[in-house]
Design a protein around this motif. Structure first.
Motif: not given
Ligand code: CA
Ligand code: C2E
Ligand code: CA
Ligand code: CA
Length: 278
Positions: A57-59, A115-117, A147-149, A177-179, A198-200
């Motif tokens: 899950v993403e917080a 968790v988003n950093l 961690f998503e950055l 790597v987010d976005d 990687v998150k598209i």
């Molecule tokens: Ca995110």
């Protein structure tokens, strides 16, 4: 009601002064809001393709403000960051997230949490030690934490961010790597980062059904990610067709309204139970 140029200004079109004041209030009230229970964490499931198995899950943080109502993180997170308070936000979300994973483990479930950093976390040399301490306190294995950055977060000051990322990675934490696709997106640079996923970015995923350019971007990120040995995650999956296309391309993980919106802890429990009961 105010009029401007003879035209009536309807509803709540806020003035610059009001926007500034609201931002100022949010920043000064944030710490107290954390203590008062106005801030909570919602969770959005991520499922494997093609299996639809819940991997994690993403917080995502939520603020129920007594005066402003629900405040969108896109509004208050940047304000909190600019005021230098993001350390408190990240700790809060991290503790909630690890506590959630701990209780799942106690029930025999292995579900990871992301968790988003913020860029500011990557400028805090003590951050990896704080995270290691939290993992130990909750007894959560590092591989269940992601961690998503964002690329821009890393690119802001790579000299400072890279050693911190390496330290987090050496603890066994998964880095994403987010976005992806929206920032500098230097492929050479991606190779040098200690990342696993990687998150598209959702803008491409949302557009891929109608825009051939977006479709081409999604396809090339999947290929690039795989050629670098990375797990590829698509966010913003709203339609069956998008999910099917992503699956056909070999994308590994899907997240989006099609699977579920971000849910309160309570609603997430019900969602998970309904899925396993099927
Ligand atoms: Ca995110
Ligand atoms: P993000 O990390 O890119 O998170 C994904 C955003 O997309 C979330 O918005 C989520 O609710 C939304 N989303 C998910 N699935 C779909 C979909 O199918 N369609 C569409 N249109 N949107 C979808 P949210 O929760 O409003 O968060 C916005 C941003 O705020 C996040 O973007 C992240 O950058 C930031 N944020 C949220 N929580 C935190 C936090 O705890 N710490 C930090 N530093 N930033 C946070
Ligand atoms: Ca994103
Ligand atoms: Ca975003």
């Amino acid at each position: 009601r105010a009029t401007r140029g003879g035209e009536e200004v309807r509803g709540y079109a806020p003035s610059m002064g009001q926007i500034f004041l609201r931002r100022f209030q949010m920043v000064t009230q944030f710490r107290q809001a954390l203590e008062d229970g106005q801030v909570s964490v919602h969770y959005q499931p991520k499922v494997s393709l093609p299996g639809k198995h819940v991997l994690g899950v993403e917080a995502l943080v939520r603020w129920q403000h007594p005066e402003f109502g629900k405040v969108d993180p896109d509004e208050f997170v940047p304000a909190v960051e600019a005021a230098g308070l993001v350390g408190a936000l990240t700790s809060f979300v991290l503790e909630k997230a690890l506590d959630r994973v701990r209780r799942w483990l106690d029930e025999g479930l292995r579900i990871s949490v992301a968790v988003n950093l913020s860029v500011r976390n990557l400028a805090d040399a003590d951050f990896p030690a704080k995270v290691a301490d939290a993992l130990e306190r909750f007894g959560v294995p590092a591989e269940l934490l992601t961690f998503e950055l964002t690329e821009s977060g890393v690119m802001a000051d790579p000299q400072r961010a890279l050693p911190i990322l390496r330290e987090l990675h050496s603890l066994g934490i998964v880095l994403a790597v987010d976005d992806f696709g929206t920032g500098y997106s230097s492929l050479a640079y991606l190779r040098q980062l200690p990342v696993d996923q990687v998150k598209i970015d959702k803008s491409f995923v949302l557009g891929m059904g109608t825009d051939l350019g977006d479709l081409a971007v999604v396809r090339s990120i999947v290929e690039l990610g795989h050629s670098l040995g990375l797990t590829v995650v698509a966010e913003g999956v709203e339609e069956d067709v998008a999910r099917d296309q992503l699956e056909a391309m070999g994308c590994d993980v899907a997240q989006g309204y099609l699977i579920s919106r971000p849910l309160s802890e309570e609603r997430l429990e019900a969602w998970l139970q309904a899925r396993t009961a099927r």
